[in-house]
Design an enzyme around this catalytic site. Structure first.
Site, short mmCIF file in Angstrom:
data_model
loop_
_atom_site.label_atom_id
_atom_site.label_comp_id
_atom_site.label_asym_id
_atom_site.label_seq_id
_atom_site.Cartn_x
_atom_site.Cartn_y
_atom_site.Cartn_z
N CYS A 93 1.05 -1.44 0.24
CA CYS A 93 -0.64 0.37 -0.20
C CYS A 93 0.73 1.07 -0.14
O CYS A 93 2.09 1.50 0.60
CB CYS A 93 -0.72 0.16 1.37
SG CYS A 93 -1.29 1.42 1.48
N CYS A 112 -6.31 1.46 0.67
CA CYS A 112 -6.11 0.32 1.62
C CYS A 112 -6.38 -1.03 1.24
O CYS A 112 -6.85 -1.67 0.17
CB CYS A 112 -7.38 0.40 3.28
SG CYS A 112 -7.12 -0.96 4.24
N PHE A 155 -20.46 -15.61 25.77
CA PHE A 155 -20.43 -14.30 25.24
C PHE A 155 -20.57 -14.86 23.64
O PHE A 155 -19.64 -14.70 22.47
CB PHE A 155 -18.23 -14.44 24.88
CG PHE A 155 -18.23 -15.06 25.95
CD1 PHE A 155 -17.81 -13.30 27.08
CD2 PHE A 155 -17.25 -16.14 26.55
CE1 PHE A 155 -17.02 -13.54 28.41
CE2 PHE A 155 -16.79 -15.70 28.18
CZ PHE A 155 -16.78 -15.16 29.01
N GLU A 177 -24.69 -13.78 26.89
CA GLU A 177 -23.50 -12.42 26.51
C GLU A 177 -24.33 -11.31 27.72
O GLU A 177 -25.71 -11.07 28.28
CB GLU A 177 -24.34 -12.55 25.36
CG GLU A 177 -23.90 -10.71 25.00
CD GLU A 177 -22.44 -10.39 24.72
OE1 GLU A 177 -22.26 -9.71 25.05
OE2 GLU A 177 -22.20 -11.68 24.34
N CYS A 232 -9.03 -14.30 19.81
CA CYS A 232 -8.47 -13.01 19.71
C CYS A 232 -7.10 -13.26 20.36
O CYS A 232 -6.46 -12.42 19.69
CB CYS A 232 -9.15 -11.92 18.93
SG CYS A 232 -9.57 -11.55 20.81
#
Length: 357
Positions: A11, A95, A220, A240, A314
């Site tokens: 980029c 991008c 979650f 949640e 994550c």
């Protein structure tokens, strides 16, 4: 999912923008580097016999959500991401990570906000490309201006909704995404997997981990990324702490024919995890916690008799910590699949199955 053998030319903002750090690394070396972050995190927790599969990498230009920074200086609006190790904004002209539609949105917002922002004024836009248009959440220090509301539909193509400070400014359609057979109306700034292909890869592993379970707890759960597809074959209890996301999930379940029963529970699993006694009625558990992991809930799961667990994470560090606790509790961990939804950054997502022998 694709694993490109050749990365396109970097980029024009690479080296300045803080979004990407590894665009100039050969594809094989890049994938090895990302896989190593998972291997090393597990090793530091003593989980050295783990099988870590090769990276599942999404294609460039597929990320469907982003947070853009804006500022007006000298009569012109700068919009984009922060520069590396700086609060300066890199004025985005291209991008390689975002969808083409999101990149085009940046240019539309620049033109629109040039006539809206005052000199020296800053703002932030949380943008999601839903299935039926853009969902924009505006953060700034001014109140709602009715005259401004009409400008958004004229300036932004494929607009669904604009909110500011929790107040709806424009809603041409409720922003919607599909999970399995269910269409979910997104709450403002609701959590959503960054890419559709990455979400599909994670869901495939979750389905495999859950197997033929008839009763599943989705902890979650968010808006139902896993709950709603799993409900096509099993009863699902979704837990949640965000009430808006939970209600969106429940509403989608009610409106979708052919699903098994879906129940919901608003609960903070960090403070009040499900106990082994509460977990006893489930054949399988799915977890997709925030980056901090799920230490309190994992401690309870390690003492439970749940047969199967699918853990989506994550953050390799918190995942490795939690994986060690489950292993010490008698669970066997299957192969770990790293899923690269955060191209050319240091972040990596992953998913693994745990089962009692």
């Amino acid at each position: 999912m694709t694993t490109p053998e050749h990365i396109a030319p970097v980029c024009l903002h690479f080296g300045i923008c803080g979004g990407c750090a590894y665009q100039d690394i050969a594809p094989a070396d890049y994938r090895a580097l990302k896989r190593k972050t998972v291997v090393d995190a597990l090793a530091r927790q003593g989980v050295r016999d783990a099988v870590v599969r090769e990276i599942a990498e999404v294609a460039p230009m597929t990320r469907r959500r982003a947070v853009f920074k804006l500022e007006k200086r000298g009569g012109a609006v700068t919009i984009g991401f922060h520069a590396a190790r700086s609060h300066d904004i890199v004025d985005m002209r291209e991008c390689h990570v975002l969808t083409p539609a999101l990149t085009a949105l940046v240019q539309q917002l620049r033109a629109l906000m040039a006539g809206v922002l005052r000199e020296g004024e800053a703002a932030e836009v949380h943008a999601t490309e839903a299935d039926n248009g853009f969902d924009l959440s505006l953060h700034w220090k001014r109140g709602n201006d009715v005259a401004l509301n009409a400008q958004f539909p004229r300036a932004i193509a494929k607009l669904a909704r604009v909110t500011a400070g929790g107040e709806t400014l424009v809603e041409l359609a409720a922003p919607t995404v599909r999970f399995g057979k269910a269409d979910v109306k997104l709450p403002v700034e609701a959590f959503l997997q960054p890419t559709r292909d990455g979400e599909a890869a994670l869901l495939g592993c979750v389905r495999e981990a859950v197997g033929r379970a008839k009763a599943v707890a989705d902890l979650f759960s968010g808006c139902g990324t896993f709950s709603l597809p799993l409900a096509e074959r099993a009863r699902v209890h979704a837990v949640e702490r965000d009430g808006a996301m939970l209600e969106a999930l429940a509403a989608a379940a009610r409106m979708t024919p052919g699903l098994k029963p879906v129940t919901t529970e608003k609960r903070d699993l960090f403070k009040h995890p499900l106990s082994p006694a509460e977990l006893a009625r489930f054949d399988a558990v799915v977890l997709d916690p925030p980056r901090a992991g799920a230490a309190a809930q994992i401690a309870q799961l390690a003492q439970s008799k749940v047969g199967r667990i699918a853990y989506v994470s994550c953050d390799p560090v918190s995942f490795a910590r939690d994986a060690r606790v489950l292993s010490e509790g008698g669970y066997a961990m299957g192969p770990v699949l790293p899923v690269d939804q955060f191209l050319w950054s240091s972040h990596i997502e992953l998913v693994a199955a745990f089962a009692r022998p």
